[in-house]
Design a protein around this motif. Sequence first.
Motif, PDB file in Angstrom:
ATOM      1  N   ARG A  96     -26.979 -87.140 -25.853  1.00 11.08           N
ATOM      2  CA  ARG A  96     -26.194 -85.936 -25.590  1.00 11.08           C
ATOM      3  C   ARG A  96     -25.015 -85.854 -26.553  1.00 11.08           C
ATOM      4  N   PRO A  97     -24.702 -84.675 -27.068  1.00 12.07           N
ATOM      5  CA  PRO A  97     -23.586 -84.509 -28.003  1.00 12.07           C
ATOM      6  C   PRO A  97     -22.251 -84.844 -27.347  1.00 12.07           C
TER       7      PRO A  97
ATOM      8  N   SER B  14     -19.853 -80.484 -28.946  1.00  8.35           N
ATOM      9  CA  SER B  14     -20.263 -79.373 -28.090  1.00  8.35           C
ATOM     10  C   SER B  14     -19.316 -78.184 -28.234  1.00  8.35           C
TER      11      SER B  14
ATOM     12  N   TYR C 242     -25.028 -77.491 -24.811  1.00  5.68           N
ATOM     13  CA  TYR C 242     -25.424 -77.828 -26.179  1.00  5.68           C
ATOM     14  C   TYR C 242     -26.331 -79.053 -26.161  1.00  5.68           C
ATOM     15  N   ARG C 243     -27.502 -78.907 -26.716  1.00  3.70           N
ATOM     16  CA  ARG C 243     -28.548 -79.944 -26.795  1.00  3.70           C
ATOM     17  C   ARG C 243     -28.746 -80.658 -25.452  1.00  3.70           C
TER      18      ARG C 243
ATOM     19  N   VAL D 209     -38.363 -79.765 -29.741  1.00  2.00           N
ATOM     20  CA  VAL D 209     -36.982 -79.775 -29.258  1.00  2.00           C
ATOM     21  C   VAL D 209     -36.066 -79.962 -30.468  1.00  2.00           C
ATOM     22  N   GLY D 210     -35.019 -79.156 -30.560  1.00  2.00           N
ATOM     23  CA  GLY D 210     -34.176 -79.222 -31.748  1.00  2.00           C
ATOM     24  C   GLY D 210     -32.700 -79.088 -31.439  1.00  2.00           C
ATOM     25  N   ASP D 211     -31.941 -78.743 -32.455  1.00  2.00           N
ATOM     26  CA  ASP D 211     -30.479 -78.654 -32.384  1.00  2.00           C
ATOM     27  C   ASP D 211     -30.094 -77.238 -31.991  1.00  2.00           C
TER      28      ASP D 211
ATOM     29  N   HIS E 279     -32.356 -74.878 -28.287  1.00  2.00           N
ATOM     30  CA  HIS E 279     -32.902 -76.235 -28.392  1.00  2.00           C
ATOM     31  C   HIS E 279     -34.392 -76.292 -28.089  1.00  2.00           C
TER      32      HIS E 279
ATOM     33  N   PRO F  79     -36.392 -73.596 -32.101  1.00  2.00           N
ATOM     34  CA  PRO F  79     -35.419 -74.449 -32.780  1.00  2.00           C
ATOM     35  C   PRO F  79     -35.775 -74.788 -34.221  1.00  2.00           C
TER      36      PRO F  79
END
Length: 326
Positions: A38-39, A44, A79-80, A156-158, A189, A210
């Motif tokens: 997790r960011p 974030s 975020y993510r 799954v992405g950014d 994401h 994503p």
Amino acid sequence: MVWRALNEPQPGPKWAGLFHEFWPDYHRWWLREGEDPRPTYWESRKALAAHMPEILPLYDRLCELAGGGDHAARFLSFYRPPPYLSGCSQAIWPGKEPVLVRNYDYHAQAFDALVLRTEWAGRTVLGTSDGLWGLVDGMNDAGLAISLTFGGRRVVGDGFGVPIILRYVLQTCETAAEAGAALARIPTHMSYNVTVVDRHRHFRTVMMAPDRPARVSHAAVATNHQDKVEWDSHARFTATVERERFLLQRLTLHVEPQEKFVSAFLRAPLYSSAFTAGFGTLYTAVYRPRLGKMELRWPRATWPLDLHDFHEDTRVIYTPEASQPA
């Protein structure tokens, strides 16, 4: 399942109470892959500032109401987040009145069962909550309605979880064209199909992903694939192609009366009874954004809600039991 409809014009004690009620379950879900994927909070917040700066003051206020904790703030950024899957069908009624109809197919024990009416940042929004300030469908006082379906891809992405993107669109956009442009530029994401319709019956469906540019179309139907099926087993299980064909036939043969069109969402093949697998239809939503009215429907119940004449209430809806989500 106990559904609630709550009104709190500005973020305050009601929202704080909801956060503390739901946070233990959301925290477990957010940590299910551990903390490292997790960011950080600063990553974030920086991402929100870069892509959705208009809602940054609102985000800061909600973090404050949540207690100012690091994990809570990172979760609320969307975020993510961890990946998650859903079903869903959505379509624009082909009559003159702008009407968006959607089924939400998801796990009953991972669902808020909450309708929120807010007036955050001067914009009145009514919709089905996810993640405490995100939305899976909704409308605003400018006459814009929106809903999502999963796009049927495993990449799954950014990017952001799509519920916060829907919240952003309803907070900042008034027309389908504005919404389409916002959806095309904000990174997601996972892959989603998001349909918007405005008070003038202009509509867009944006296929977000994503790993490739979003595609903005004038499609009036979206199920759980994009231009083509890319995840065969998911497509077979959710019958995404069959549902799309069914809706397209209803749109192209002739214009059905509105009630007949809506009622079709409560029957097969659109209505899913796969509750034990976590893909049962939890509700049908009907949005009439020009009128500021929405309905939640189930096979044996209907709940009308009005953006301009809203009354807090509770409904108990029977939903078949499902095992705990992974």
